[in-house]
Design an enzyme around this catalytic site. Structure first.
Site, short mmCIF file in Angstrom:
data_model
loop_
_atom_site.label_atom_id
_atom_site.label_comp_id
_atom_site.label_asym_id
_atom_site.label_seq_id
_atom_site.Cartn_x
_atom_site.Cartn_y
_atom_site.Cartn_z
N ASP A 319 46.47 91.03 12.23
CA ASP A 319 45.37 90.12 12.51
C ASP A 319 44.37 90.79 13.44
O ASP A 319 44.71 91.73 14.17
CB ASP A 319 45.89 88.85 13.21
CG ASP A 319 46.67 87.96 12.27
OD1 ASP A 319 46.34 87.96 11.07
OD2 ASP A 319 47.60 87.29 12.72
N ASP A 592 50.52 84.17 12.58
CA ASP A 592 50.77 83.17 13.62
C ASP A 592 50.81 81.74 13.10
O ASP A 592 51.28 80.86 13.79
CB ASP A 592 49.72 83.27 14.73
CG ASP A 592 48.30 83.13 14.20
OD1 ASP A 592 48.13 82.85 13.00
OD2 ASP A 592 47.36 83.32 14.99
N ASP A 596 50.97 81.44 7.20
CA ASP A 596 51.32 82.86 7.22
C ASP A 596 52.80 83.08 6.89
O ASP A 596 53.21 84.21 6.63
CB ASP A 596 51.04 83.47 8.60
CG ASP A 596 49.56 83.57 8.89
OD1 ASP A 596 48.78 83.64 7.92
OD2 ASP A 596 49.18 83.56 10.07
#
Length: 854
Positions: A319, A592, A596
């Site tokens: 990310d 997170d 996901d």
């Protein structure tokens, strides 16, 4: 029932919570996974090595030698105690990891919301639930907004059920059975997949629904990992071979006229020498202690099997927000109607800009960990009257949450007089499309967003709409509202200072780093450029819209050369991971959110965020970054490589060390020489080998070029054919030298002195194996490499050897006598020759001979 955002829950005070906790006990199911010392001792007593030692002790007693038998029994006790210490250390490490990974809850205590361990919750606590949380205990909902909960753990139904708040006069004493929509009860262990709410805890621990059903989940043990299966099979083969060869030796000795008991003792010694009992120790100690060390680097290992995969990881999908950046949002610019305001300059906001900021607040949550919401509230505290607090009488009546198809959050407010206001905040292209704008206005807004994204700023658009009074039925899509665009807000999230160095380390280690973000492509490209990722070449940036047009095979081809994936929907992360795996990559994936979880589960190593991650993400992942830092993940990969490498060195040393021991237990019988090794001698050697393999190698530092090597091939086993061949060659070399030494000593010295000469040579040769296998480079650099545990083991081995040879009582037990100086010089020469041969083998492996070309 909707919760009044202006009302602060009361909650319990700390004193009352402590009294209830003492009365009811912790909010946890019984811990059946912990191995306590009676169980560890019982398991250790059943080890084949210890059973052989007990059998040898009984044979010594039958021979009328109580001193030898008693000594062996004492050594069995010492070795069980060592096992208790070793496994106790491992168990303490695992308990520390469990404590670090224990779930947390956002509870109201002493008039404020605070995160506390879930096992500290008591009946009466008020707990905030949010998307991705695991419900920590059974309770009654006092407030709920779009709450959907997955109760499949209790009901088997995979479809989430909607929850509503209980009426104010609901005093139900008992909850109904789990399952069914539109109920105000939530149950421990279930998962929040959407929305948020406030729950009052009614039942904890064994009194909860999952507690009444039983703690079956806690008793489930995961299947053994690949490493354990491989080494267990290898140990079985050696045990079977040792049993057969030992039986043959006993028959041979009896046929040659040896006494049956003496022959049995020699056979037991051979069986003990061929039994690699250290393998289970290595597989238990290294991952557990390694995971404990990783926890000190802010990386929690939820599944120990992940450590073996870390060393072969070749692609990192990460990310942007909070992993590469600091996740410390601040409003940098505000844009409205073509006018740009620099929020960092401290200038006062104009009325239209204050309206833009107020609209952003109405589309934000006051309580929560979203850093963007926090940035708006901080700016409002400086720029708006009353800090942007909600006007008196306002109530949140409806919420449209973020979805993959609609990247915007919409709050609908009742202003207290029947008027309704909808406030929207989200991706510029989503919010702009929801507004009634002409083509020129739409182009101006999107161009302004693109221009600010080039500077690495994160962009949000803000809009609001007035709704007809009395609206009660909400449309499925808030785009049906007549939204007015209030403007754009650009937020700055600086790159972490250590990211360029960490990305450079990945490049040196042969790791590919792919940034995956939901942000605007311009923002993602700017951050990637600062981080040192590939972002400027042709095709270096891949958008979610483009991914939607590609099939799986085309996506795998398109990912070649891509460094940034922007505007990615959560479900597209799964496709990216699978595409990389089709190319042969071993993928580590960070995430997170609830959405996901599939990608984290599909990745070879799923990595969840500890600070901002949801419980769903953490449970789907193998690792959790407690500080959300990318550099911690890079450190974990380096640690994974070190742990795997040290395990391989340790197992190679164990096998190499057993070859000369087994050979010297068998060779004299075959050549008609006096027996060299009896069970007492094997016990002495085991006291050196076991701590060396489990402590010295576990403590061995990483080799200097560890992160300059390419990733380990995915199919590379811990102890494959090449490693076994290397270990056997080392052991055979030492066996040849020791056989020659024993033959030389028998020709010149009495039997006790000859046995002592060969025994000293065996111990020194074992230490030579230990030195040579510590590192891949030369012996001088090895000895300079710091490892105090190694030197402690060497010193202890030499001290015990001195006592065994020169202390008369102990020498008598072992049938040894102090050898003359010439024999000791010969043992030293054999040790040096053994070390020289081991180093020559290593050097030729690193520098193979090359024939000149014609």
């Amino acid at each position: 029932m909707k919760r009044d955002p202006g009302a602060v829950p009361s909650g319990l005070d700390s004193g009352e919570a402590a009294r209830r906790l003492a009365r009811d006990g912790p909010n946890a199911l019984p811990d059946s996974g912990r191995r306590r010392w009676p169980r560890i001792a019982a398991d250790a007593a059943r080890e084949p090595m210890h059973a052989l030692m007990v059998g040898a002790a009984l044979l010594y007693l039958l021979l009328g030698e109580p001193l030898e038998g008693g000594f062996l029994f004492a050594v069995v006790g010492v070795m069980v105690a060592m096992t208790l210490y070793q496994e106790g250390r491992t168990e303490r490490a695992l308990q520390a990891l469990r404590a670090l990974g224990a779930p947390m809850a956002l509870a109201w205590r002493d008039g404020r919301a605070q995160r506390i361990p879930a096992d500290a919750l008591v009946a009466g606590d008020l707990v905030e639930l949010g998307e991705g949380d695991r419900v920590p205990a059974d309770g009654l909902l006092l407030a709920a907004s779009g709450l959907q909960i997955d109760e499949s753990l209790l009901t088997g139904e995979s479809v989430p059920v909607g929850k509503i708040a209980a009426p104010k006069d609901d005093n139900a004493a008992h909850a109904p059975a789990p399952g069914g929509a539109d109920l105000p009860w939530v149950f421990s262990g279930t998962l929040v997949v959407q929305g948020h709410g406030l729950v009052r805890i009614r039942a904890t621990g064994a009194r909860s629904e999952i507690g009444r059903i039983g703690a079956a989940l806690g008793r489930l043990a995961p299947p053994p990992g690949r490493l354990r299966r491989e080494t267990t099979a290898l140990a079985r083969r050696f045990a079977l071979l040792g049993g057969l060869v030992s039986a043959a030796l006993v028959v041979l000795l009896v046929a040659r006229g040896a006494g049956p008991v003496q022959a049995l003792l020699a056979g037991i010694a051979l069986a003990m020498s061929m039994l690699p009992g250290e393998f289970p120790v290595i597989l238990t100690v290294f991952p557990a202690i390694g995971a404990w060390r990783l926890a000190h680097s802010q990386v929690l290992t939820r599944r120990l099997a992940a450590i073996e995969i870390l060393g072969s990881t070749s692609a990192l999908c990460v990310d942007k927000t909070g992993t590469l950046t600091e996740n410390r949002m601040a409003v940098a610019r505000l844009w409205r109607d073509g006018v740009l305001h620099d929020a960092t300059a401290g200038a006062a906001l104009t009325p239209p800009q204050r309206e833009l900021l107020a609209g952003a607040l109405r589309a934000s949550r006051a309580l929560g960990s979203d850093p963007m919401d926090g940035a708006f509230w901080r700016l409002a505290g400086q720029a708006l009257p009353g800090g942007g607090a909600l006007p008196a009488g306002w109530t949140l009546v409806h919420e449209y949450g973020l979805t993959p198809a609609r990247r915007a959050l919409v709050h609908v407010w009742d202003e207290g007089d029947g008027s309704l206001l909808a406030a929207a905040k989200g991706a510029p292209e989503t919010v702009v499309a929801m507004c009634r704008l002409d083509a020129a206005q739409r182009t101006a807004a999107l161009d302004a967003a693109a221009a600010m994204a080039v500077d690495g700023l994160r962009l949000l658009a803000v809009a609001q709409a007035r709704l007809p009074a009395g609206t009660a039925r909400w449309p499925a899509d808030p785009a049906a509202f007549d939204f007015e665009l209030l403007g754009l807000a650009a937020l700055a999230d600086p790159l972490r200072a250590d990211i360029p160095a960490a990305v450079g380390a990945c490049r040196t280690a042969g790791l590919r780093v792919l940034m995956i973000t939901g942000d605007h492509a311009g923002t993602a490209r700017a951050i990637a450029r600062q981080a040192g990722l590939a972002a400027d070449g042709p095709g270096a940036v891949l958008s979610g819209a483009e991914i939607a047009t590609l099939d799986d095979a085309a996506l795998a081809r398109r990912l070649d050369g891509v460094g940034v994936c922007a505007r990615i929907a959560p479900e597209q992360k799964l496709r990216i991971v699978q595409a990389l795996q089709r190319q042969g990559a071993v993928v580590a994936m960070t995430g997170d959110g609830v959405n996901d979880a599939p990608a984290l589960r599909a990745a070879d190593v799923g990595v969840a965020m500890g600070l901002r991650g949801t419980d769903v993400a953490r449970e789907a992942a193998e690792l959790t970054l407690l500080d959300d830092r990318f550099s911690s993940l890079v450190e974990a990969i380096a640690a994974g490589r070190r742990i795997f490498g040290n395990m391989r060195k340790s197992m190679r040393y164990v096998m190499a060390a057993h070859v000369p021991i087994a050979g010297m237990a068998l060779l004299p019988a075959l050549l008609g020489w006096p027996i060299l090794l009896y069970p007492l001698h094997i016990v002495f050697l085991e006291l050196v080998i076991t701590p060396a393999c489990s402590v010295a190698f576990e403590n061995e530092p990483a080799e200097a070029d560890l992160m300059r090597r390419p990733p380990r091939p995915p199919g590379d086993v811990l102890f494959g054919g090449r490693a076994i061949a290397s270990a056997l060659l080392q052991g055979i070399w030492l066996l040849c030298l020791l056989g020659a030494l024993y033959g030389w000593a028998l020709a010149r010295l009495p039997e006790p002195e000859a046995r002592a000469t060969a025994f000293v040579g065996l111990v020194l040769g074992n230490l030579a194996l230990l030195v040579s296998n510590r590192q891949g480079h030369g012996v001088i650099r090895i000895l300079r490499t710091g490892n105090p545990v190694f030197w402690g083991i060497v010193g202890m081995a030499l001290l015990l050897l001195g006592l065994a040879v020169w202390l008369p009582a102990l020498a008598g037990l072992l049938s040894l006598a102090p050898p003359p100086a010439s024999a000791l010089a010969a043992t030293g020469g054999v040790a040096l020759l053994a070390l020289g041969g081991l180093e020559l083998r290593k050097w030729t492996a690193l520098h193979p001979w090359r024939h000149p070309t014609a």
